[in-house]
Design a protein around this motif. Structure first.
Motif, short mmCIF file in Angstrom:
data_model
loop_
_atom_site.label_atom_id
_atom_site.label_comp_id
_atom_site.label_asym_id
_atom_site.label_seq_id
_atom_site.Cartn_x
_atom_site.Cartn_y
_atom_site.Cartn_z
N VAL A 21 0.86 -1.18 0.00
CA VAL A 21 0.00 0.00 0.00
C VAL A 21 0.89 1.23 0.00
N SER A 22 0.80 2.02 -1.06
CA SER A 22 1.69 3.17 -1.20
C SER A 22 1.21 4.03 -2.36
N ASP A 24 1.41 -7.15 -5.68
CA ASP A 24 0.52 -6.13 -6.23
C ASP A 24 0.72 -4.85 -5.43
N VAL A 25 0.78 -3.74 -6.13
CA VAL A 25 0.78 -2.44 -5.46
C VAL A 25 -0.65 -1.91 -5.47
N LEU A 26 -1.17 -1.60 -4.29
CA LEU A 26 -2.48 -0.99 -4.17
C LEU A 26 -2.26 0.51 -4.00
N PRO A 27 -2.42 1.28 -5.08
CA PRO A 27 -2.03 2.69 -5.02
C PRO A 27 -3.03 3.54 -4.26
N ASN A 46 2.38 -4.92 3.16
CA ASN A 46 3.34 -3.88 3.55
C ASN A 46 2.70 -2.52 3.29
N ILE A 47 2.57 -1.71 4.33
CA ILE A 47 2.01 -0.37 4.21
C ILE A 47 3.15 0.63 4.32
#
Length: 452
Positions: free
Chosen positions: A7-8, A34-37, A72-73
């Motif tokens: 998460v970024s 996966d990047v959760l934008p 990972n946040i």
């Protein structure tokens, strides 16, 4: 294969976004990533409509996190909302939802000024500013404490950790806030192949031509977002102490979050432009042998033997404005940013002390072979605890010392920027080691992925 969500911010003009790209590449060797934008359009605007939409965005993200093995946040307060209450509420939902969590905190503050001391400072200054500054700081101290305490509570029934970039911040969390589930690892960016490619760059002529520099210019680089805490005034003053071929070059711009509605120019940018525009270089005048120039470069009258004022001859022209020696290049793509770090004659980080965590610029500069000259603040002292004496230092605000160190750095052979010490530091702390440390704290089973 196990699944990881980061998460970024992503694909944004933002340091966190660039770092997240590095993490995604590194983790992808071992897990599906996966990047959760974060949607900054929703999260960083005021108004009840944006608050509701931002909350809905984070709630939907929290529901998605429950389907991943690891989360990972990347936490920086300003990315999650415009108010402390919004930030606390939203990050709380994400922490609660993550089944196996590493929360990376890019800053951790602790209360260091009492109410009484702040009141005394306000009375002495005859201003409410010290009191307001303390109140604003206290809100963020309480925010960080609340987040740390929530992770501590979550760690009682699931795997949950906080990751920080300095030993100082780890001690704040473990010793001051009494939360043991914390580990530290410094920032890291370049793979060995990327690092070797950066150090191999040596085409100074092409770099100068592409960026509009003269062949004999000496480039003193300032990198990243232009902010007040970066001590830019010290760099400008140091330029006055340097020969005229030295140019102060900004590789970056002001932060997108600092853009203000209905403002023709950001207040600090305005202050910086005025400083650069108004100061005239006495050094240039001295190079021409003009002794009738003050330290700020303004012509003064001469006196005859009887002490009478003599007019300044019409042939004496004022030295050129300092703006002729200052360049604003703006933001660069990552590859060009690294090249500029590598090929600048000196990279200066004259930051004042504001409690900053580890700087990404200093780490990337070390990895890329930059000739670094950094202020002796607490952040860079923490950096030395990992990387040792791999960059030059100077006392905060001492522009004379900074100028001396810049000339020393510029005079060093191209490939002698403490290479051996940096090789040793890189062997200890690098992006592969960072990924390994995080996988270990995720309790990732190495047998399923033998490359770990």
């Amino acid at each position: 294969m196990a699944r990881l969500a980061i998460v970024s911010t992503y694909n944004e003009n933002c340091g966190n976004a660039s770092y997240t790209h590095v993490l995604k590449t590194g983790f992808s060797e071992f897990v599906d990533v996966d990047v959760l934008p974060l949607d900054l359009f929703l999260l960083q605007r005021k108004g009840s409509a944006f608050t509701r939409a931002g909350d809905a965005h984070i709630r939907a993200m929290a529901a998605t996190l429950r389907t991943y093995d690891y989360v990972n946040i990347q936490f920086e307060a300003g990315l999650f909302g415009r108010t402390v209450a919004d930030v606390r509420r939203r990050i709380g939902w994400l922490i609660e939802a993550a089944p196996n969590l590493i929360l990376t905190m890019h800053r951790v503050d602790v209360d260091s000024t009492s109410r009484w001391h702040a009141a005394w400072l306000a009375i002495r200054a005859r201003s409410f500013k010290p009191w307001k500054r303390r109140a604003g700081s206290k809100r963020y101290v309480d925010l960080y404490r609340g987040i740390i305490e929530q992770v501590g509570r979550e760690a009682k029934h699931k795997n949950a950790w906080i990751k920080v970039h300095t030993k100082r911040e780890r001690r704040i969390i473990t010793d001051i806030y009494q939360m043991p589930h914390c580990f530290d690892y410094p920032l890291a960016f370049l793979t060995p192949e990327e690092r070797d490619a950066a150090w191999a760059q040596s085409d100074m002529a092409s770099f100068h031509e592409r960026n509009g520099f003269g062949p004999h210019d000496k480039i003193v680089g300032l990198f990243g977002y232009i902010s007040e805490y970066k001590g830019i005034e010290t760099a400008v003053q140091a330029l006055l102490e340097l020969p005229p071929e030295y140019k102060l070059v900004f590789f970056g711009s002001h932060h997108p979050q600092s853009i203000q509605a209905h403002s023709a120019v950001h207040p600090f940018i305005d202050k910086l432009i005025k400083l650069v525009d108004e100061v005239v270089s006495s050094v240039d005048a001295r190079e021409r042998g003009d002794s009738r120039v003050r330290a700020v470069g303004k012509p003064i009258e001469s006196l005859d033997e009887a002490g009478r004022v003599m007019p300044v001859p019409a042939t004496v022209s004022p030295p050129p404005r300092l703006s002729a020696r200052v360049r604003f290049v703006g933001n660069l793509p990552d590859a060009e940013f690294i090249e500029a770090l590598r090929l600048s004659d000196a990279v200066v980080l004259p930051y004042i002390e504001v409690g900053q965590s580890m700087s990404g610029v200093i780490v990337l500069g070390m990895e890329a072979g930059a000739k670094l000259v950094c202020a002796n603040n607490h952040s860079f002292a923490e950096t030395r605890r990992y990387f040792g004496d791999t960059f030059l230092g100077f006392d905060i605000g001492n522009y004379v010392e900074l100028a001396q160190k810049v000339q020393h750095a510029a005079a060093q052979p191209e490939r002698s920027t403490m290479r051996e010490a940096r090789d040793q530091a890189y062997a200890r702390y690098n992006i592969a080691g960072s990924i390994k440390a995080q996988l270990d704290h995720f309790q990732h089973v190495a047998e399923k992925n033998p490359h770990v």
